[in-house]
Each structure stands twice: as C-alpha cells, then as structure tokens.
Design an enzyme around this catalytic site. Sequence first.
Site, PDB file in Angstrom:
ATOM      1  N   GLU A 599      25.023  -3.466   4.586  1.00  0.00           N
ATOM      2  CA  GLU A 599      23.635  -3.276   4.163  1.00  0.00           C
ATOM      3  C   GLU A 599      23.262  -3.921   2.826  1.00  0.00           C
ATOM      4  OE1 GLU A 599      23.090   0.956   4.443  1.00  0.00           O
ATOM      5  OE2 GLU A 599      22.803   0.852   6.606  1.00  0.00           O
ATOM      6  N   GLU A 704      25.037   1.345  13.243  1.00  0.00           N
ATOM      7  CA  GLU A 704      24.748   2.723  12.835  1.00  0.00           C
ATOM      8  C   GLU A 704      23.510   3.225  13.555  1.00  0.00           C
ATOM      9  OE1 GLU A 704      24.495   3.436   8.660  1.00  0.00           O
ATOM     10  OE2 GLU A 704      26.246   2.202   8.163  1.00  0.00           O
TER      11      GLU A 704
END
Length: 833
Positions: A599, A704
Amino acid sequence: MPTHSRSRDRYGGRDSDREARYDYDYARRRYATDDDDDYDDDELEHDLTERRYRRDGYRPPRESRARGYYERDAEGAADEELLGNERDPGPRASRSYGDDYDARRREHSRAREAPRRSERHRDRDREGRSRRRAYEDDGRHRTRDGRRDRGRESDGEARRSRRREAGRETAARKHRSSDSTNSASHLLSADALAKLGAQYEKEERRKREIAKDAAKAERKRQKKLAVVGEETRALRDPPGESHRDRTKARVASGAYLEEGRSPEMRVRHRGGGGPAMEARWRKEGSWGGTMDDSGGGRPFWKRKRWIGLGALIIILVIVIPVAVVVSKKHDNKSDPADSQGTSPGKSNLDGLSHDSIPAYAQGTYLDPWTWYDTTDFNVTFTNETVGGLSIMGLNSTWDDSARPNDNVPPLNEPFPYGSQPIRGVNLGGWLSIEPFIVPSLFDSYSSVSGIIDEWTLSKRLGSSAASTLEKHYATFITEQDFADIRDAGLDHVRIQYSYWAVATYDDDPYVAKISWRYLLRAIEYCRKYGLRVNLDPHGIPGSQNGWNHSGREGVIGWLNGTDGELNRNRSLAVHDSVSKFFAQDRYKNIVTIYGLVNEPLMLSLSIEDVLDWTTEATKLVQKNGITAYVALHDGFLNLSKWKSMLKNRPDKMLLDTHQYTIFNTGQIGLNHTAKVNLICNDWYNMIKEINSTSTGWGPTICGEWSQADTDCAKYLNNVGRGTRWEGTFSLTDSTQYCPTADTGPPCSCANANADVSKYSADYKKFLQTYAEAQMSAFETGQGWFYWTWRTESAAQWSYRTAWKNGFMPAKAYAPSFRCGDAVPDFGDLPEYY
C-alpha cells in the site's frame, strides 16, 4: 460501464459535500477513495489533491495529518500515572526539575519550622538533620565524645532507676497503710500487686536489652569509623543531606515496571528502603538491623510487612476473580471455539550444553537459550547466512510433496495461476503489529500516552520490547493455525513482515531480527500443510503511507521528504538481502508470490517515483534469482488508470488491489441487500476487466478484503478514534454513515461488536453471503487473500472466528452463494447493524 468499487458519485452528493470536512487520520485509511467513473481518463499530470478519485476525506499528511501522539515525553507521562499515589497531591501534569526542587525546598522548610510534627523525626533538629549526626558532622571528636555520651547515658539511667524505686516504695507504703485516706474499694490484692511488679520488671528488662543493643550498634559503628578513617569521612554526606536526598526524584521506568518490580518501588518511595536497598546494606555490613536512627523499636520495614501482606491478600481476593471473568469474556469474544496455548516449548534443548554456542553468540538472537520458544526450530548452532540473513533454526532437508486439498496440486507441481483462483488468508497483526488486530498490546496505555503503533509501543517497552513481542510471535500464530487454514479449504497464505526483521537503522526502536526466525518457521509450517506463500513487506524504511500498520504513523518518509532518497536505497537493500535468501532452492516451490511494498500511498507520493522504484526493485530481485510472481500494489489509484501504466514492465508481475466497502462513506451506508448487489455487479465486472491483458492491466489479485460491514472494530480507525457508523469518526462532523441514519433508529456498534454467540441466524446468513459474494467477484481475477486469519476481538475481521462459528463456508472452495444466484432473504435483520 460499471462504476468503480470505490466510487461515491453514484450514491448521491452527500459524500462530496462533506469531503473537505473529513480528516484522513485513521489506521486503515488506505481503503476509501473518491474514484473517477471514467475508465478512459488516463491523465496522470493533474494535481493529486484535485483528483476525483481521491480517497474519502483525504488530505496530504504534511497539511493536516495529526501525528496522534504528543511530542512530550510519553514515558514520563505514563510514569506519572503509574506512580500517582506515590507523589504529592496535586495535578498529574509532568513536573519540571524546578518544580521538584521547589517541592523539596518547601518540605525542607517545614522540617525547620516544626521538627516534632512527625513522631518519626523527633530526633531531628530544626534543620531536619539527625541530632546525633548533626553534632558529629559539625566536627566533634568522635571517640572522646562517644565515651562522654555513654557516661552521661549511664548516669541518667542510674538516676531514672532511683526514681522508679522511690515511686514503688511510696506505692507500697500507701497500700500497706490502714489509713482511711489510703483505703478504697479498688485497692489491689497482694497477688495482683505481685503480677504488676513482675510485668513491670519484664518491661524494664526489655528496655535495658534495647539500650544494650543500641550501645552495641554504636560501638560497632564507631569501630568501623576508626578503621576506615579519613576515607570514610570523605564519602560522608554533607551536613544536612542524607543519602536519600541525593537519589533522583524519578525512580520508575517502563522497563522497571515490566520486570515486575513495581512493588519494590512502592516501598522505596523516592529512593530509600525497600528490599533492594536492604539486601545491599546487609551485604556491605553497614546496616545494624534497623532503619531507626535511634537503634530502638521494630524496624519500619518490619512494621509495614504485615500491613502490606494483609493489603496484598485483600487485593488478590478482589483481582483474581475479576481477572478470571475478564479472561473468559475475552476468550469467548475473540475465538470461542479455541484457545491458543501460551506455554513455550523448549524440550529440544534438553541434553544440550549451552557451551555448544560460541561465546560471541551467547546472549544474541543466535542463542536458542534466549529464545522464548524453540518448538520445531533446529537449535544446532550455525552462523551461516544467505544474503546476509541467518539460516539459524532451519533444518537442512525439506519435503514439498504436501497439498492442502485434492483441488490443488502438491507444492512440487506448478500452481495453475490464471486458470485456478487463489483462495488465501493474511496473517495480519502477527509479525507486523496492528492495533485493531491485537488491542491487548495497547490497552494498558492511556489515551494521552501516544502509544499508537509498533514504533511507539517498542519505544515505550524499551528493554522489555524483545521479550514482549517474541511472546506474541510465539503464541498468536502457531502450527495449529496452519493446520486450520488447510482444513478451511484455503491454499495460500500472505505473510506480513517488516524491514526490521532484516535490519534496523539510526534510532529505530523496533525489535530487530527476531521476527525473521518466526517468518522462516511459518513458511516451514506452510510447507508441511501444502500452503503456498505470498511474502508481503508491510513496513519499509521511512514508511510508505504514514499509517500505523507500516510501523510508524505520521509523515511518509519513503521517496518523500528529506530522507526520501536515503530510505529508497535502504528499501532496495532490504530487497537485495531478502530476494537472495528466498532464491534458494528450498523456497522455489513454496514462495510463489514475492511482494514489493504494501500500500504505497500514490495519492500523496510521486507516481513516477513509485513506478521507477517498482521497476528497479523487480529487476533487482529477479536478477538475484526470484522466479516467483512479483506483486505491486495499485497505490489506491482508480484501477482504470492502470490500463496504461507499466506497459513495458518485467515479466511475471501481479497487480494487487485491496477492496473494502466500509471505508467509503458512499458504500458503508448501503443496506444489506444493496451491498451484496454492489459486489456482484460493480466489483465483479471491475475485477474481470482489469485482470485482462487486452482490456485492463493484466493478472490482478485482491490481496485484502473483509466481510465486515461496519467500521466498528476497536482501534480500526486508529487508537482512540471513533467510527463512521456511529458518527464519532470525524472531529468536526457527527453525521452517521449507516442505512438508518436519516430514518432511525440510530446505528449502533453494540451488535456488530457483540460476542459471536449472540449473533442471530439472519445476521450470520448475511455475513456469509456478503463474504461469498466477494469471493465470487475476486475469482474473476487471480483470486483473493482475506484480511485477516485471526484477531483478538474483531470477529468480523477474523476468518478463523467466522469459519469456526458458522458464518464462513465450511470449505472455501465450496461456497453456498455465487454472484448470479438470487440474493437470499435476510429475514427480520435490522438495517442499523
């Protein structure tokens, strides 16, 4: 064309109207974006802050992000709280040195004004000094004046004895007299008088023994002074100052408390007394058996012993039952179907000698006698490294013949990526700490202490950080978890680790290298159960997003700021070492996905800089021998933007996207059925398109996602931060983002955070359908990894909890709902939870 999953435009204008009012300071802020519905808009030159695909309420960290902790000495603040009862009454604010000095000066003044106010100090003069020592310190001749004092004491004792004898004779004459003036109904009998006299004599003998002991102690002290001579006098305290006065005011620290020695501090107060000091005095032979300057009476610490023991018993009677109740409640809430053992295993050290560890390695992370747990580690010493990383703990042989189920090939056969979807889970919060997953590591600190991430936690724990975190590593995820992952029908595991598993830099407080050992053992457990591994660097030098799960919340220091270039090079150095290690033959079949960075916040970072680093890092690890797929994250850009990005990339790369509805205020407020429809319509087609090399970017995984339909989990939005669901997330806006916000009743987190045993059948049915819809959508790409396998208390984020309690499919490869099926009826399930 379907809208992007993270777009809010199709749900009305209330999101965009409130965008400017929302702070971006939350722990998993990575998720909610204000995406562009136009998939063909590929321009990247616009100012990042003006893009329509900005994350909900995002503001660049350097403009508005609160650090979440104070610049004040957090350690001192906590010590203030822990020792609050030890300090003088008053505000709990941290006091400066000057304040402490003023307090001591006032106390000193009180001693001069009223020396007899306290019984304990009646032998002190108006300067607060021992009357005996004050005279000695003023230059008396100690030997001569000592004899004079003893002579005076003997004369005084003789005079007191004569007065007592005279008093007894007077009393006897009175009682022998027949004079009516000396007679009364309360006159004592002869037997009573005899008993009274005996008691009196006994008391006198006791006093004489005390005086004798005091004289003996004084002679011993004088003898010692005579032997030591001038050297002792040179070390003696200045007049009016005792040893206690020289002790620093603060006697507590986090490390001291972690060692379990806080009871000693409560006795010691500001530096005197207590078991540690008493033991030292006895050893040095300078303690005469009492803490009373006069040498008489029961010592202070003995008088307090029984009081303290009684208080301790009362506390235990209260605390133990409460602790048992809380522990049972916690166990039931986090994972009622199972409990993890906490006893470390060290049986494989039996029969071995510590001398087998070279002296230079004893006491280091290479010494298995210092490990919390040695289960399934090879404890034969070796200092061999690969890529500069230790292989200590590994066995020299391995077996890749296992498979998790009949639908998946064994490890020694290639996995058919592209034709068979990945079905996996993350091990979040384990080797890279995340507060909402393991809140117990953060619960003991006050909201003002600033303990909000692994950086501040490690710094606060100090010398106890290694033992505290290694216990977490050893107990939070064990071999049984990997067996359960296999039994749940899963076939891949995404394992988080951070750069301090490899190296630390500058003033890093992180626990270095210990998590590396547990990462290697986890991979061996995956091998045993036929599970393939996706390596995920969750925290890299400088922080790639400034969020707590990167290790340190706050400013982004990777590819950004003063140390941006330095941390860029450090992150490449980490990958150089890690890739060389996992290029070994033993990992070729099991580490099949190699992540670069989790991320990176490309809404704040330079997109060009991130892409350049990504290309360089990929070429580096492939040059070092990595044959696994290399995964890069979408950086929270609109997925349509990626259709034209990295077109000339190296081979075998995967795009990793993370999808959640609950961090997007346009999606969290949808009702239960609408959320399922969103997944099966918008997300399904979005993933299918981006996964295509002709219409999108190419191979795409969802690394995720979660079945949570609220943001109610404790610490999910940051330590101490509220929720969108209940309208407590924003510091300036109390708007609730939930289906019944406008019509009522008010939305509540009570039901979502309740023990899973209280979940209704309808609620479980929705949660499972919601999860299975996402599985179906992500399987139009390369597959998925659920976030996460285990949590302490956030049930809707724990695949393990859901699977064991009936709101996940019994086997991940055999769901009961797929997109295209009719959305089931959820009965009377209220929309406010």
